[in-house]
Design a protein around this motif. Sequence first.
Motif, PDB file in Angstrom:
ATOM      1  N   PRO A 270     -13.836 -48.259  80.345  1.00  0.00           N
ATOM      2  CA  PRO A 270     -14.524 -48.891  79.217  1.00  0.00           C
ATOM      3  C   PRO A 270     -14.218 -48.208  77.887  1.00  0.00           C
ATOM      4  CG  PRO A 270     -16.066 -47.568  80.484  1.00  0.00           C
ATOM      5  CD  PRO A 270     -14.782 -47.591  81.260  1.00  0.00           C
ATOM      6  N   SER A 271     -14.238 -48.986  76.819  1.00  0.00           N
ATOM      7  CA  SER A 271     -14.039 -48.452  75.475  1.00  0.00           C
ATOM      8  C   SER A 271     -15.282 -47.671  75.046  1.00  0.00           C
ATOM      9  CB  SER A 271     -13.797 -49.595  74.492  1.00  0.00           C
ATOM     10  OG  SER A 271     -14.966 -50.403  74.384  1.00  0.00           O
ATOM     11  N   TYR A 272     -15.178 -46.982  73.931  1.00  0.00           N
ATOM     12  CA  TYR A 272     -16.319 -46.229  73.416  1.00  0.00           C
ATOM     13  C   TYR A 272     -17.516 -47.143  73.174  1.00  0.00           C
ATOM     14  CZ  TYR A 272     -19.348 -43.881  70.081  1.00  0.00           C
ATOM     15  OH  TYR A 272     -20.452 -43.378  69.438  1.00  0.00           O
ATOM     16  N   GLU A 273     -17.265 -48.311  72.564  1.00  0.00           N
ATOM     17  CA  GLU A 273     -18.369 -49.234  72.278  1.00  0.00           C
ATOM     18  C   GLU A 273     -19.078 -49.661  73.552  1.00  0.00           C
ATOM     19  OE1 GLU A 273     -14.971 -50.716  69.591  1.00  0.00           O
ATOM     20  OE2 GLU A 273     -15.201 -49.354  71.279  1.00  0.00           O
ATOM     21  N   MET A 384     -10.354 -43.851  57.768  1.00  0.00           N
ATOM     22  CA  MET A 384     -10.006 -43.603  59.167  1.00  0.00           C
ATOM     23  C   MET A 384      -9.131 -42.362  59.309  1.00  0.00           C
ATOM     24  SD  MET A 384      -9.488 -47.448  60.766  1.00  0.00           S
ATOM     25  CE  MET A 384      -8.970 -48.418  59.340  1.00  0.00           C
ATOM     26  N   TYR A 385      -8.209 -42.194  58.375  1.00  0.00           N
ATOM     27  CA  TYR A 385      -7.328 -41.013  58.396  1.00  0.00           C
ATOM     28  C   TYR A 385      -8.143 -39.725  58.270  1.00  0.00           C
ATOM     29  CZ  TYR A 385      -3.861 -37.648  56.677  1.00  0.00           C
ATOM     30  OH  TYR A 385      -3.078 -36.539  56.507  1.00  0.00           O
ATOM     31  N   LEU A 386      -9.033 -39.694  57.296  1.00  0.00           N
ATOM     32  CA  LEU A 386      -9.845 -38.498  57.074  1.00  0.00           C
ATOM     33  C   LEU A 386     -10.823 -38.242  58.220  1.00  0.00           C
ATOM     34  CD1 LEU A 386     -10.595 -38.953  53.263  1.00  0.00           C
ATOM     35  CD2 LEU A 386      -9.130 -37.202  54.307  1.00  0.00           C
ATOM     36  N   ALA A 387     -11.394 -39.324  58.751  1.00  0.00           N
ATOM     37  CA  ALA A 387     -12.327 -39.164  59.874  1.00  0.00           C
ATOM     38  C   ALA A 387     -11.629 -38.530  61.067  1.00  0.00           C
ATOM     39  CB  ALA A 387     -12.910 -40.519  60.258  1.00  0.00           C
ATOM     40  N   ARG A 388     -10.379 -38.891  61.270  1.00  0.00           N
ATOM     41  CA  ARG A 388      -9.626 -38.334  62.397  1.00  0.00           C
ATOM     42  C   ARG A 388      -9.299 -36.859  62.182  1.00  0.00           C
ATOM     43  NH1 ARG A 388      -9.152 -38.348  67.697  1.00  0.00           N
ATOM     44  NH2 ARG A 388      -7.019 -38.206  68.456  1.00  0.00           N
ATOM     45  N   HIS A 389      -8.968 -36.499  60.922  1.00  0.00           N
ATOM     46  CA  HIS A 389      -8.516 -35.139  60.645  1.00  0.00           C
ATOM     47  C   HIS A 389      -9.626 -34.182  60.217  1.00  0.00           C
ATOM     48  CE1 HIS A 389      -4.611 -37.273  60.490  1.00  0.00           C
ATOM     49  NE2 HIS A 389      -4.122 -36.118  60.891  1.00  0.00           N
ATOM     50  N   LYS A 390     -10.753 -34.716  59.796  1.00  0.00           N
ATOM     51  CA  LYS A 390     -11.816 -33.851  59.272  1.00  0.00           C
ATOM     52  C   LYS A 390     -13.060 -33.805  60.167  1.00  0.00           C
ATOM     53  CE  LYS A 390     -11.418 -32.263  55.579  1.00  0.00           C
ATOM     54  NZ  LYS A 390     -10.813 -31.001  55.091  1.00  0.00           N
ATOM     55  N   THR A 391     -13.106 -34.661  61.189  1.00  0.00           N
ATOM     56  CA  THR A 391     -14.237 -34.647  62.123  1.00  0.00           C
ATOM     57  C   THR A 391     -13.695 -34.514  63.540  1.00  0.00           C
ATOM     58  OG1 THR A 391     -14.394 -37.011  62.688  1.00  0.00           O
ATOM     59  CG2 THR A 391     -15.345 -36.324  60.579  1.00  0.00           C
ATOM     60  N   LYS A 392     -14.586 -34.458  64.492  1.00  0.00           N
ATOM     61  CA  LYS A 392     -14.181 -34.359  65.890  1.00  0.00           C
ATOM     62  C   LYS A 392     -14.256 -35.717  66.604  1.00  0.00           C
ATOM     63  CE  LYS A 392     -15.696 -29.557  66.407  1.00  0.00           C
ATOM     64  NZ  LYS A 392     -14.351 -29.018  66.646  1.00  0.00           N
ATOM     65  N   GLU A 396     -11.699 -44.223  69.243  1.00  0.00           N
ATOM     66  CA  GLU A 396     -12.648 -45.281  69.593  1.00  0.00           C
ATOM     67  C   GLU A 396     -13.927 -45.167  68.775  1.00  0.00           C
ATOM     68  OE1 GLU A 396     -12.835 -44.398  73.719  1.00  0.00           O
ATOM     69  OE2 GLU A 396     -11.442 -45.997  74.270  1.00  0.00           O
ATOM     70  N   GLU A 397     -14.399 -43.937  68.590  1.00  0.00           N
ATOM     71  CA  GLU A 397     -15.615 -43.719  67.801  1.00  0.00           C
ATOM     72  C   GLU A 397     -15.403 -44.131  66.343  1.00  0.00           C
ATOM     73  OE1 GLU A 397     -17.966 -39.929  69.026  1.00  0.00           O
ATOM     74  OE2 GLU A 397     -15.859 -39.535  69.453  1.00  0.00           O
ATOM     75  N   ILE A 398     -14.255 -43.758  65.813  1.00  0.00           N
ATOM     76  CA  ILE A 398     -13.957 -44.124  64.419  1.00  0.00           C
ATOM     77  C   ILE A 398     -13.920 -45.640  64.274  1.00  0.00           C
ATOM     78  CG2 ILE A 398     -12.227 -44.013  62.587  1.00  0.00           C
ATOM     79  CD1 ILE A 398     -11.417 -41.249  63.788  1.00  0.00           C
ATOM     80  N   GLY A 404     -16.337 -51.863  64.109  1.00  0.00           N
ATOM     81  CA  GLY A 404     -16.026 -52.366  65.443  1.00  0.00           C
ATOM     82  C   GLY A 404     -14.551 -52.639  65.673  1.00  0.00           C
ATOM     83  N   ARG A 405     -13.680 -51.874  65.028  1.00  0.00           N
ATOM     84  CA  ARG A 405     -12.235 -52.057  65.214  1.00  0.00           C
ATOM     85  C   ARG A 405     -11.763 -51.290  66.437  1.00  0.00           C
ATOM     86  NH1 ARG A 405     -13.456 -52.842  59.979  1.00  0.00           N
ATOM     87  NH2 ARG A 405     -12.164 -54.359  58.839  1.00  0.00           N
ATOM     88  N   ASP A 406     -10.693 -51.797  67.089  1.00  0.00           N
ATOM     89  CA  ASP A 406     -10.231 -51.125  68.299  1.00  0.00           C
ATOM     90  C   ASP A 406      -9.375 -49.909  67.941  1.00  0.00           C
ATOM     91  OD1 ASP A 406      -7.523 -51.940  67.854  1.00  0.00           O
ATOM     92  OD2 ASP A 406      -7.944 -53.869  68.796  1.00  0.00           O
ATOM     93  N   HIS A 407      -9.120 -49.078  68.959  1.00  0.00           N
ATOM     94  CA  HIS A 407      -8.449 -47.801  68.711  1.00  0.00           C
ATOM     95  C   HIS A 407      -7.019 -47.978  68.214  1.00  0.00           C
ATOM     96  CE1 HIS A 407      -6.757 -48.613  72.689  1.00  0.00           C
ATOM     97  NE2 HIS A 407      -5.864 -47.698  72.424  1.00  0.00           N
ATOM     98  N   SER A 408      -6.357 -49.091  68.590  1.00  0.00           N
ATOM     99  CA  SER A 408      -4.982 -49.309  68.145  1.00  0.00           C
ATOM    100  C   SER A 408      -4.940 -49.561  66.635  1.00  0.00           C
ATOM    101  CB  SER A 408      -4.359 -50.481  68.902  1.00  0.00           C
ATOM    102  OG  SER A 408      -5.084 -51.675  68.692  1.00  0.00           O
TER     103      SER A 408
END
Length: 443
Positions: A270-273, A384-392, A396-398, A404-408
């Motif tokens: 299952p996806s994060y959602e 999305m770029y900053l969320a990936r590099h500045k958070t954990k 899927e969470e981002i 509600g966008r998918d991970h791709s």
Amino acid sequence: MPQNAVDFSSIIDAARKADPANARGWYEQLELVSFEGGTLKVMCPTTAIANFLSSNCTHAFTAAAQTVTGHLLGVEFVCDDFEEDSPQQYQPQQNTANHDIPYTLHPDLTFDNFVVGQSNRLAHASCVAISNSLGVTYNPLFIHSNAGLGKTHLLHAICTNVASNTQNLKIRFLTCEAFVSKFVEAIENGDLLKFQETFRNVDMLILDDVQFLSDRESSQDEFFHTFNALHSQRKQIVLSADRPPSEIPSLDERLLSRFKWGLVARIDKPSYETRLAIVKKKARVRGIEIPEDVASAIASKITSNIREIEGAITTLGAIAYTDNAEIDISLCNDILGCKEVEPQSVLSFADVIEAVVKYFKVKQSDLKGKSRQKSIVRPRQITMYLARHKTKMSLEEIGYKIGGRDHSTVMHSIDKIAKLSREDKLLKQQIKDLDNLLDVAKG
């Protein structure tokens, strides 16, 4: 002691604390209907609930009743909706291994309690379809997935739905291992004809873990003839396994072709959602209130097995009940084995999106929306770029947080910003400015 002197609500509370792992939200639907001969009779809404309580909770309720009343007494769970020969037939405190359904149908494992996502949509829809039209829509139905992703939940749900809507149907629901064991026992006892009559004279046969047929030639041959007998009569066949039919070792080609006659439906991770929705649903079923950050932590940490999610929720509930503790992120981190991080040292998605909103002077709702205007798309991708590099946060969470966008989609945005920032001086400066803003927010 008269019935009206029994404080049944206190008994329920005591039973929850005595056995929090089995406590459920529907405990509030239980009613004390009589107190005779030293036995409390408790009315249950359904036979599945009565079976569940009889099998799992008799000791806890008995101990709770004795503690609350101060008297030696017993507890019996009853219901008024069971029908003779019903597949869910209420059989208190009995081992149902020799009955039509060796599983006692679990009251939690229904279609209503199944969370549908992209990973399981086809399997769920096909199970609903066949339960409303046996032997007509998909026959056989073959469901496969890794362990702990919901196969058995759907099999229980089919049985529960069929039993609720149709009476006097003969259903056999058992594991493939039990089928093989009964077959071997029938040969040893000279009861093969009785065995064949048992399994070829049903309206629906559900066999869980069909991969157990691997390398069992005689059992495969017997099941081949059972399959043919049922299919020719348009009786429903439902099969499940931990792999697709073509990957079951040493499976007879005749069976392989028949397993593919109907529909083969796969359940993916299952996806994060979907996991987040599962956490919330499982908690509600157990009558446990879980804060949003705790639900998100569980969904992020446990990614591939729903049973592990259930285990985490059960543990949280047990500690909350027994220690009168509050369910919070600290307790959750202890249970999940996460290292506690000082809040001041961690950037959240809220920090990132707030910085982007202020810097680009855009609305947060636009960033999470579907606008394709360049003035919105670029800040959204940077978020999305900053969320990936500045958070954990995971991809899927981002995606979930950004509308509600998918991970791709998230990965594409991150890669695009990373590439463009090496060539576009303005974008490079914007990223640097936002980095500085976030460093200040981080403290």
